[in-house]
Design a protein around this motif. Structure first.
Motif, PDB file in Angstrom:
ATOM      1  N   SER A 228      24.482  29.027  81.655  1.00 59.69           N
ATOM      2  CA  SER A 228      23.994  28.504  80.384  1.00 59.69           C
ATOM      3  C   SER A 228      25.036  27.629  79.707  1.00 59.69           C
ATOM      4  O   SER A 228      24.723  26.558  79.159  1.00 59.69           O
ATOM      5  CB  SER A 228      23.600  29.667  79.473  1.00 59.69           C
ATOM      6  OG  SER A 228      23.195  29.205  78.200  1.00 59.69           O
ATOM      7  N   TYR A 231      25.423  24.267  81.548  1.00 59.82           N
ATOM      8  CA  TYR A 231      24.273  23.417  81.191  1.00 59.82           C
ATOM      9  C   TYR A 231      24.426  22.900  79.760  1.00 59.82           C
ATOM     10  O   TYR A 231      24.164  21.725  79.474  1.00 59.82           O
ATOM     11  CB  TYR A 231      22.977  24.215  81.335  1.00 59.82           C
ATOM     12  CG  TYR A 231      21.737  23.414  81.043  1.00 59.82           C
ATOM     13  CD1 TYR A 231      21.228  22.517  81.982  1.00 59.82           C
ATOM     14  CD2 TYR A 231      21.063  23.554  79.830  1.00 59.82           C
ATOM     15  CE1 TYR A 231      20.090  21.771  81.717  1.00 59.82           C
ATOM     16  CE2 TYR A 231      19.924  22.826  79.545  1.00 59.82           C
ATOM     17  CZ  TYR A 231      19.437  21.927  80.491  1.00 59.82           C
ATOM     18  OH  TYR A 231      18.311  21.195  80.220  1.00 59.82           O
ATOM     19  N   TYR A 271      28.422  26.112  90.259  1.00 60.14           N
ATOM     20  CA  TYR A 271      27.457  26.183  89.155  1.00 60.14           C
ATOM     21  C   TYR A 271      26.741  24.851  88.978  1.00 60.14           C
ATOM     22  O   TYR A 271      25.515  24.811  88.783  1.00 60.14           O
ATOM     23  CB  TYR A 271      28.161  26.607  87.867  1.00 60.14           C
ATOM     24  CG  TYR A 271      28.389  28.097  87.787  1.00 60.14           C
ATOM     25  CD1 TYR A 271      27.397  28.952  87.316  1.00 60.14           C
ATOM     26  CD2 TYR A 271      29.584  28.668  88.216  1.00 60.14           C
ATOM     27  CE1 TYR A 271      27.587  30.329  87.265  1.00 60.14           C
ATOM     28  CE2 TYR A 271      29.785  30.042  88.175  1.00 60.14           C
ATOM     29  CZ  TYR A 271      28.784  30.863  87.695  1.00 60.14           C
ATOM     30  OH  TYR A 271      28.967  32.228  87.659  1.00 60.14           O
ATOM     31  N   LEU A 275      22.650  24.222  89.452  1.00 63.81           N
ATOM     32  CA  LEU A 275      21.816  23.552  88.447  1.00 63.81           C
ATOM     33  C   LEU A 275      21.159  22.301  89.020  1.00 63.81           C
ATOM     34  O   LEU A 275      20.002  21.988  88.711  1.00 63.81           O
ATOM     35  CB  LEU A 275      22.671  23.192  87.228  1.00 63.81           C
ATOM     36  CG  LEU A 275      23.122  24.370  86.361  1.00 63.81           C
ATOM     37  CD1 LEU A 275      24.197  23.918  85.362  1.00 63.81           C
ATOM     38  CD2 LEU A 275      21.940  24.986  85.615  1.00 63.81           C
ATOM     39  N   HIS A 276      21.886  21.605  89.889  1.00 63.66           N
ATOM     40  CA  HIS A 276      21.328  20.408  90.524  1.00 63.66           C
ATOM     41  C   HIS A 276      20.190  20.780  91.463  1.00 63.66           C
ATOM     42  O   HIS A 276      19.128  20.125  91.465  1.00 63.66           O
ATOM     43  CB  HIS A 276      22.432  19.671  91.286  1.00 63.66           C
ATOM     44  CG  HIS A 276      21.994  18.372  91.882  1.00 63.66           C
ATOM     45  ND1 HIS A 276      21.455  18.275  93.149  1.00 63.66           N
ATOM     46  CD2 HIS A 276      22.016  17.106  91.372  1.00 63.66           C
ATOM     47  CE1 HIS A 276      21.163  17.020  93.400  1.00 63.66           C
ATOM     48  NE2 HIS A 276      21.500  16.280  92.355  1.00 63.66           N
ATOM     49  N   ARG A 280      17.682  20.947  87.249  1.00 61.49           N
ATOM     50  CA  ARG A 280      17.935  20.985  85.814  1.00 61.49           C
ATOM     51  C   ARG A 280      18.932  19.905  85.397  1.00 61.49           C
ATOM     52  O   ARG A 280      18.989  19.518  84.236  1.00 61.49           O
ATOM     53  CB  ARG A 280      18.434  22.364  85.402  1.00 61.49           C
ATOM     54  CG  ARG A 280      17.404  23.470  85.624  1.00 61.49           C
ATOM     55  CD  ARG A 280      17.957  24.831  85.260  1.00 61.49           C
ATOM     56  NE  ARG A 280      18.312  24.897  83.855  1.00 61.49           N
ATOM     57  CZ  ARG A 280      19.013  25.886  83.296  1.00 61.49           C
ATOM     58  NH1 ARG A 280      19.439  26.882  84.062  1.00 61.49           N
ATOM     59  NH2 ARG A 280      19.296  25.878  82.009  1.00 61.49           N
ATOM     60  N   ILE A 281      19.760  19.461  86.360  1.00 59.31           N
ATOM     61  CA  ILE A 281      20.689  18.371  86.084  1.00 59.31           C
ATOM     62  C   ILE A 281      20.633  17.370  87.242  1.00 59.31           C
ATOM     63  O   ILE A 281      20.141  17.692  88.328  1.00 59.31           O
ATOM     64  CB  ILE A 281      22.140  18.866  85.898  1.00 59.31           C
ATOM     65  CG1 ILE A 281      22.683  19.463  87.195  1.00 59.31           C
ATOM     66  CG2 ILE A 281      22.222  19.869  84.748  1.00 59.31           C
ATOM     67  CD1 ILE A 281      24.174  19.833  87.133  1.00 59.31           C
ATOM     68  N   TRP A 292      27.608  14.240  85.630  1.00 52.52           N
ATOM     69  CA  TRP A 292      26.425  15.090  85.641  1.00 52.52           C
ATOM     70  C   TRP A 292      25.733  14.994  84.287  1.00 52.52           C
ATOM     71  O   TRP A 292      26.393  14.885  83.257  1.00 52.52           O
ATOM     72  CB  TRP A 292      26.840  16.552  85.888  1.00 52.52           C
ATOM     73  CG  TRP A 292      27.654  16.737  87.132  1.00 52.52           C
ATOM     74  CD1 TRP A 292      29.014  16.711  87.245  1.00 52.52           C
ATOM     75  CD2 TRP A 292      27.155  16.984  88.446  1.00 52.52           C
ATOM     76  NE1 TRP A 292      29.397  16.913  88.551  1.00 52.52           N
ATOM     77  CE2 TRP A 292      28.267  17.097  89.312  1.00 52.52           C
ATOM     78  CE3 TRP A 292      25.874  17.133  88.991  1.00 52.52           C
ATOM     79  CZ2 TRP A 292      28.169  17.339  90.673  1.00 52.52           C
ATOM     80  CZ3 TRP A 292      25.755  17.379  90.347  1.00 52.52           C
ATOM     81  CH2 TRP A 292      26.883  17.480  91.174  1.00 52.52           C
ATOM     82  N   ARG A 294      21.879  16.270  82.094  1.00 52.20           N
ATOM     83  CA  ARG A 294      20.649  17.033  82.134  1.00 52.20           C
ATOM     84  C   ARG A 294      19.506  16.172  82.676  1.00 52.20           C
ATOM     85  O   ARG A 294      19.426  14.983  82.395  1.00 52.20           O
ATOM     86  CB  ARG A 294      20.276  17.539  80.748  1.00 52.20           C
ATOM     87  CG  ARG A 294      21.268  18.554  80.184  1.00 52.20           C
ATOM     88  CD  ARG A 294      20.851  19.002  78.802  1.00 52.20           C
ATOM     89  NE  ARG A 294      21.874  19.840  78.178  1.00 52.20           N
ATOM     90  CZ  ARG A 294      21.814  20.268  76.920  1.00 52.20           C
ATOM     91  NH1 ARG A 294      20.780  19.941  76.165  1.00 52.20           N
ATOM     92  NH2 ARG A 294      22.785  21.023  76.450  1.00 52.20           N
TER      93      ARG A 294
END
Length: 295
Positions: A228, A231, A271, A275-276, A280-281, A292, A294
Protein backbone atom coordinates in the motif's frame (compact mmCIF):
# COMPACT_ATOMS: atom_id res chain seq x y z
CA UNK A 1 24.94 -24.76 20.96
CA UNK A 2 23.03 -27.92 21.78
CA UNK A 3 20.09 -29.93 20.50
CA UNK A 4 16.65 -28.94 21.74
CA UNK A 5 14.31 -31.90 21.27
CA UNK A 6 10.80 -31.50 19.90
CA UNK A 7 9.90 -35.15 19.31
CA UNK A 8 11.97 -38.30 19.94
CA UNK A 9 13.67 -37.96 16.56
CA UNK A 10 13.17 -34.27 15.66
CA UNK A 11 15.19 -31.50 17.27
CA UNK A 12 16.73 -28.14 16.41
CA UNK A 13 19.83 -26.14 17.24
CA UNK A 14 18.88 -22.58 18.13
CA UNK A 15 21.02 -19.81 16.72
CA UNK A 16 20.97 -16.79 14.42
CA UNK A 17 19.55 -19.35 11.98
CA UNK A 18 17.69 -22.26 13.53
CA UNK A 19 19.09 -25.59 12.30
CA UNK A 20 16.69 -28.54 12.13
CA UNK A 21 17.86 -32.01 13.10
CA UNK A 22 16.22 -35.30 12.11
CA UNK A 23 17.72 -38.36 13.78
CA UNK A 24 17.89 -41.74 12.03
CA UNK A 25 19.62 -44.23 14.29
CA UNK A 26 23.14 -42.95 14.90
CA UNK A 27 22.95 -40.67 11.86
CA UNK A 28 21.39 -37.27 11.36
CA UNK A 29 20.05 -34.97 8.67
CA UNK A 30 20.26 -31.24 9.32
CA UNK A 31 18.02 -28.59 7.81
CA UNK A 32 20.15 -25.55 6.87
CA UNK A 33 23.66 -24.92 8.18
CA UNK A 34 23.92 -21.28 9.18
CA UNK A 35 26.29 -18.58 8.00
CA UNK A 36 29.82 -19.99 7.78
CA UNK A 37 32.41 -22.51 8.97
CA UNK A 38 31.87 -21.45 12.59
CA UNK A 39 28.23 -22.46 12.23
CA UNK A 40 29.37 -25.72 10.65
CA UNK A 41 31.72 -26.46 13.56
CA UNK A 42 28.99 -25.71 16.09
CA UNK A 43 26.57 -28.06 14.30
CA UNK A 44 29.20 -30.79 14.21
CA UNK A 45 29.91 -30.47 17.94
CA UNK A 46 26.21 -30.40 18.87
CA UNK A 47 25.62 -33.61 16.91
CA UNK A 48 28.72 -35.36 18.26
CA UNK A 49 27.66 -34.47 21.82
CA UNK A 50 24.52 -36.51 21.10
CA UNK A 51 26.46 -39.36 19.52
CA UNK A 52 25.13 -38.50 16.06
CA UNK A 53 27.04 -38.54 12.77
CA UNK A 54 25.99 -36.01 10.14
CA UNK A 55 25.03 -37.77 6.94
CA UNK A 56 22.79 -35.35 5.03
CA UNK A 57 22.01 -31.65 4.68
CA UNK A 58 18.73 -30.17 3.43
CA UNK A 59 18.94 -26.53 2.38
CA UNK A 60 15.59 -24.75 2.37
CA UNK A 61 16.85 -21.95 0.12
CA UNK A 62 20.01 -20.33 -1.21
CA UNK A 63 20.58 -17.27 0.98
CA UNK A 64 24.11 -17.33 2.37
CA UNK A 65 23.05 -17.47 6.01
CA UNK A 66 21.24 -20.76 5.37
CA UNK A 67 23.93 -22.70 3.54
CA UNK A 68 27.21 -21.04 4.60
CA UNK A 69 28.10 -24.00 6.83
CA UNK A 70 27.78 -26.49 3.96
CA UNK A 71 31.38 -26.13 2.80
CA UNK A 72 32.85 -27.09 6.18
CA UNK A 73 30.40 -29.95 6.74
CA UNK A 74 30.65 -31.49 3.27
CA UNK A 75 34.46 -31.30 3.17
CA UNK A 76 35.01 -32.65 6.67
CA UNK A 77 32.11 -35.05 7.14
CA UNK A 78 31.15 -36.03 3.61
CA UNK A 79 27.48 -35.13 4.08
CA UNK A 80 25.27 -35.23 0.97
CA UNK A 81 23.29 -32.09 0.16
CA UNK A 82 19.64 -31.85 -0.87
CA UNK A 83 18.18 -28.60 -2.23
CA UNK A 84 15.29 -27.42 -4.44
CA UNK A 85 15.67 -26.41 -8.07
CA UNK A 86 16.94 -22.86 -8.73
CA UNK A 87 18.19 -22.63 -5.14
CA UNK A 88 20.57 -25.53 -5.87
CA UNK A 89 22.14 -23.55 -8.72
CA UNK A 90 22.98 -20.66 -6.40
CA UNK A 91 24.26 -22.97 -3.65
CA UNK A 92 26.69 -24.46 -6.15
CA UNK A 93 27.53 -21.04 -7.62
CA UNK A 94 27.18 -18.54 -4.73
CA UNK A 95 28.40 -15.59 -6.82
CA UNK A 96 24.88 -15.58 -8.27
CA UNK A 97 23.48 -14.01 -5.07
CA UNK A 98 25.58 -10.82 -5.11
CA UNK A 99 25.33 -10.89 -8.91
CA UNK A 100 21.55 -10.54 -8.89
CA UNK A 101 21.69 -8.02 -6.06
CA UNK A 102 24.00 -5.87 -8.22
CA UNK A 103 21.61 -6.00 -11.17
CA UNK A 104 23.46 -8.75 -12.99
CA UNK A 105 26.83 -6.97 -13.10
CA UNK A 106 30.06 -8.15 -11.46
CA UNK A 107 29.39 -7.30 -7.79
CA UNK A 108 31.43 -4.71 -5.93
CA UNK A 109 33.54 -5.73 -2.92
CA UNK A 110 30.81 -4.60 -0.49
CA UNK A 111 28.65 -7.41 -1.86
CA UNK A 112 31.33 -10.08 -1.59
CA UNK A 113 31.25 -10.64 2.18
CA UNK A 114 30.09 -13.80 3.96
CA UNK A 115 26.58 -12.41 4.49
CA UNK A 116 25.77 -12.57 0.76
CA UNK A 117 28.61 -14.68 -0.66
CA UNK A 118 29.03 -18.09 0.95
CA UNK A 119 31.56 -20.68 -0.16
CA UNK A 120 30.34 -23.04 -2.91
CA UNK A 121 28.74 -26.29 -1.88
CA UNK A 122 27.93 -29.40 -3.89
CA UNK A 123 24.27 -30.37 -4.29
CA UNK A 124 23.86 -34.11 -4.70
CA UNK A 125 20.06 -34.34 -4.87
CA UNK A 126 17.31 -32.03 -6.16
CA UNK A 127 14.24 -31.77 -3.93
CA UNK A 128 10.69 -31.63 -5.28
CA UNK A 129 7.56 -30.85 -3.25
CA UNK A 130 5.86 -33.96 -1.87
CA UNK A 131 6.78 -36.99 0.16
CA UNK A 132 10.34 -38.28 0.12
CA UNK A 133 12.64 -40.49 2.17
CA UNK A 134 16.10 -39.38 3.30
CA UNK A 135 18.28 -41.72 5.35
CA UNK A 136 15.23 -43.85 6.08
CA UNK A 137 13.19 -40.94 7.47
CA UNK A 138 9.87 -40.21 5.75
CA UNK A 139 9.64 -36.49 5.13
CA UNK A 140 7.41 -34.11 3.22
CA UNK A 141 8.83 -31.20 1.27
CA UNK A 142 6.49 -28.20 1.22
CA UNK A 143 6.82 -25.46 -1.39
CA UNK A 144 7.17 -22.08 0.37
CA UNK A 145 8.21 -19.63 -2.39
CA UNK A 146 8.29 -15.88 -1.93
CA UNK A 147 11.10 -14.88 0.40
CA UNK A 148 13.29 -16.79 -2.05
CA UNK A 149 12.15 -17.91 -5.48
CA UNK A 150 11.90 -21.64 -4.72
CA UNK A 151 12.18 -21.88 -0.94
CA UNK A 152 10.87 -25.07 0.67
CA UNK A 153 9.95 -26.28 4.12
CA UNK A 154 10.46 -29.72 5.65
CA UNK A 155 7.82 -31.69 7.58
CA UNK A 156 8.66 -34.60 9.88
CA UNK A 157 6.58 -36.07 12.72
CA UNK A 158 4.18 -33.13 12.65
CA UNK A 159 6.98 -30.54 12.83
CA UNK A 160 7.31 -28.02 9.99
CA UNK A 161 10.64 -26.28 9.52
CA UNK A 162 9.27 -23.30 7.62
CA UNK A 163 12.52 -21.44 6.88
CA UNK A 164 12.09 -17.69 6.23
CA UNK A 165 8.41 -17.74 5.36
CA UNK A 166 7.68 -15.74 8.51
CA UNK A 167 9.73 -13.27 10.53
CA UNK A 168 9.30 -12.28 14.15
CA UNK A 169 7.61 -9.05 15.15
CA UNK A 170 11.01 -7.82 16.38
CA UNK A 171 12.58 -8.28 12.94
CA UNK A 172 9.62 -6.65 11.18
CA UNK A 173 9.61 -3.68 13.56
CA UNK A 174 13.39 -3.22 13.33
CA UNK A 175 14.05 -3.73 9.62
CA UNK A 176 10.61 -2.73 8.30
CA UNK A 177 11.24 -4.16 4.81
CA UNK A 178 12.06 -7.89 5.19
CA UNK A 179 13.61 -9.46 2.11
CA UNK A 180 11.09 -10.82 -0.40
CA UNK A 181 11.90 -11.83 -3.96
CA UNK A 182 8.40 -12.64 -5.23
CA UNK A 183 5.61 -10.77 -3.45
CA UNK A 184 2.73 -12.61 -5.13
CA UNK A 185 4.16 -16.00 -4.18
CA UNK A 186 4.95 -14.72 -0.68
CA UNK A 187 1.33 -13.69 -0.09
CA UNK A 188 -0.01 -17.01 -1.38
CA UNK A 189 2.50 -18.95 0.73
CA UNK A 190 1.58 -17.07 3.90
CA UNK A 191 -2.14 -17.68 3.34
CA UNK A 192 -1.54 -21.37 2.65
CA UNK A 193 0.69 -21.69 5.71
CA UNK A 194 -2.03 -20.19 7.89
CA UNK A 195 -4.38 -23.03 6.93
CA UNK A 196 -1.97 -25.83 7.88
CA UNK A 197 -2.33 -27.73 11.13
CA UNK A 198 1.09 -28.97 12.15
CA UNK A 199 1.96 -29.61 15.79
CA UNK A 200 5.03 -27.34 15.86
CA UNK A 201 6.44 -24.74 13.47
CA UNK A 202 10.13 -23.85 13.49
CA UNK A 203 10.87 -20.62 11.56
CA UNK A 204 14.40 -19.80 10.49
CA UNK A 205 14.93 -16.79 12.76
CA UNK A 206 12.61 -17.05 15.74
CA UNK A 207 11.56 -19.66 18.25
CA UNK A 208 9.26 -22.62 17.63
CA UNK A 209 5.52 -22.11 18.02
CA UNK A 210 2.45 -24.31 18.17
CA UNK A 211 0.28 -21.59 16.62
CA UNK A 212 1.61 -20.04 13.43
CA UNK A 213 -1.52 -18.00 12.67
CA UNK A 214 -0.58 -14.93 14.69
CA UNK A 215 2.88 -14.74 13.14
CA UNK A 216 1.47 -15.28 9.66
CA UNK A 217 -1.05 -12.48 10.20
CA UNK A 218 1.69 -10.10 11.34
CA UNK A 219 3.75 -10.91 8.23
CA UNK A 220 0.71 -10.55 5.98
CA UNK A 221 -0.05 -7.19 7.56
CA UNK A 222 3.54 -6.02 7.03
CA UNK A 223 3.53 -7.14 3.40
CA UNK A 224 0.18 -5.53 2.62
CA UNK A 225 1.29 -2.31 4.34
CA UNK A 226 4.44 -2.10 2.23
CA UNK A 227 2.41 -2.77 -0.92
CA UNK A 228 0.00 0.00 0.00
CA UNK A 229 2.80 2.42 0.88
CA UNK A 230 4.72 1.75 -2.36
CA UNK A 231 1.54 2.29 -4.36
CA UNK A 232 0.85 5.46 -2.35
CA UNK A 233 4.25 6.89 -3.29
CA UNK A 234 3.34 6.67 -6.96
CA UNK A 235 0.90 9.57 -6.83
CA UNK A 236 3.38 10.93 -9.37
CA UNK A 237 5.90 9.05 -11.57
CA UNK A 238 9.01 8.01 -9.65
CA UNK A 239 12.13 5.95 -10.31
CA UNK A 240 12.71 2.81 -8.26
CA UNK A 241 15.50 4.61 -6.38
CA UNK A 242 13.12 7.45 -5.53
CA UNK A 243 10.55 4.95 -4.28
CA UNK A 244 13.17 3.25 -2.10
CA UNK A 245 14.46 6.54 -0.68
CA UNK A 246 11.02 7.82 0.23
CA UNK A 247 9.88 4.48 1.63
CA UNK A 248 12.97 4.15 3.85
CA UNK A 249 12.60 7.75 5.02
CA UNK A 250 8.93 7.19 5.86
CA UNK A 251 9.89 4.08 7.84
CA UNK A 252 12.65 5.86 9.75
CA UNK A 253 15.44 3.79 8.20
CA UNK A 254 18.92 5.26 7.80
CA UNK A 255 20.80 3.00 5.40
CA UNK A 256 24.54 3.11 5.99
CA UNK A 257 25.55 -0.35 4.76
CA UNK A 258 25.81 -0.99 1.03
CA UNK A 259 24.69 -4.59 1.42
CA UNK A 260 21.51 -3.49 3.22
CA UNK A 261 20.80 -0.94 0.49
CA UNK A 262 20.86 -3.62 -2.20
CA UNK A 263 18.81 -6.13 -0.20
CA UNK A 264 16.10 -3.51 0.29
CA UNK A 265 16.40 -2.41 -3.33
CA UNK A 266 15.77 -5.96 -4.55
CA UNK A 267 12.76 -6.15 -2.23
CA UNK A 268 11.38 -2.82 -3.44
CA UNK A 269 11.72 -4.09 -7.02
CA UNK A 270 9.72 -7.17 -5.99
CA UNK A 271 6.90 -4.94 -4.72
CA UNK A 272 7.00 -2.79 -7.86
CA UNK A 273 7.02 -5.94 -9.97
CA UNK A 274 3.97 -7.33 -8.18
CA UNK A 275 2.03 -4.09 -8.57
CA UNK A 276 2.98 -4.07 -12.25
CA UNK A 277 1.82 -7.67 -12.77
CA UNK A 278 -1.43 -6.79 -11.01
CA UNK A 279 -1.77 -3.95 -13.58
CA UNK A 280 -1.99 -1.36 -10.81
CA UNK A 281 1.11 0.48 -12.03
CA UNK A 282 2.94 0.85 -15.33
CA UNK A 283 6.54 1.53 -16.31
CA UNK A 284 7.26 4.45 -18.60
CA UNK A 285 10.47 5.61 -20.27
CA UNK A 286 11.04 9.32 -20.72
CA UNK A 287 14.32 11.14 -21.17
CA UNK A 288 16.18 7.82 -20.91
CA UNK A 289 14.81 7.32 -17.38
CA UNK A 290 12.36 4.61 -16.33
CA UNK A 291 9.69 5.72 -13.91
CA UNK A 292 6.77 3.91 -12.34
CA UNK A 293 3.31 5.43 -12.19
CA UNK A 294 -0.16 4.38 -11.25
CA UNK A 295 -2.07 2.74 -14.09
Amino acid sequence: MSLEHITPRVAFIQGAVNVGVIKTGAGATVIDTGLDKDSGRAIRKALEDEGLALRAIINTHSHADHFGGNDYLTRNLGAEVYAPEVEAGIIQNPILEPLYLFHGAAPISSLRNRFVLAKPSPVHHILQPGKTTILGAELEIMALPGHSLNQVGVICDGVLFCADTVFSERVIDKYRVPVVQDVGSHLRTLKALRETGHSIYVPGHTGPTEDIAGLVDRNLEATETILSDVYGLLDEPRTSEEVQTQLCTAYGLDLDVVQQYYLIHTTVMAYLGHLHEEKRITAELRGNTLRWRRA
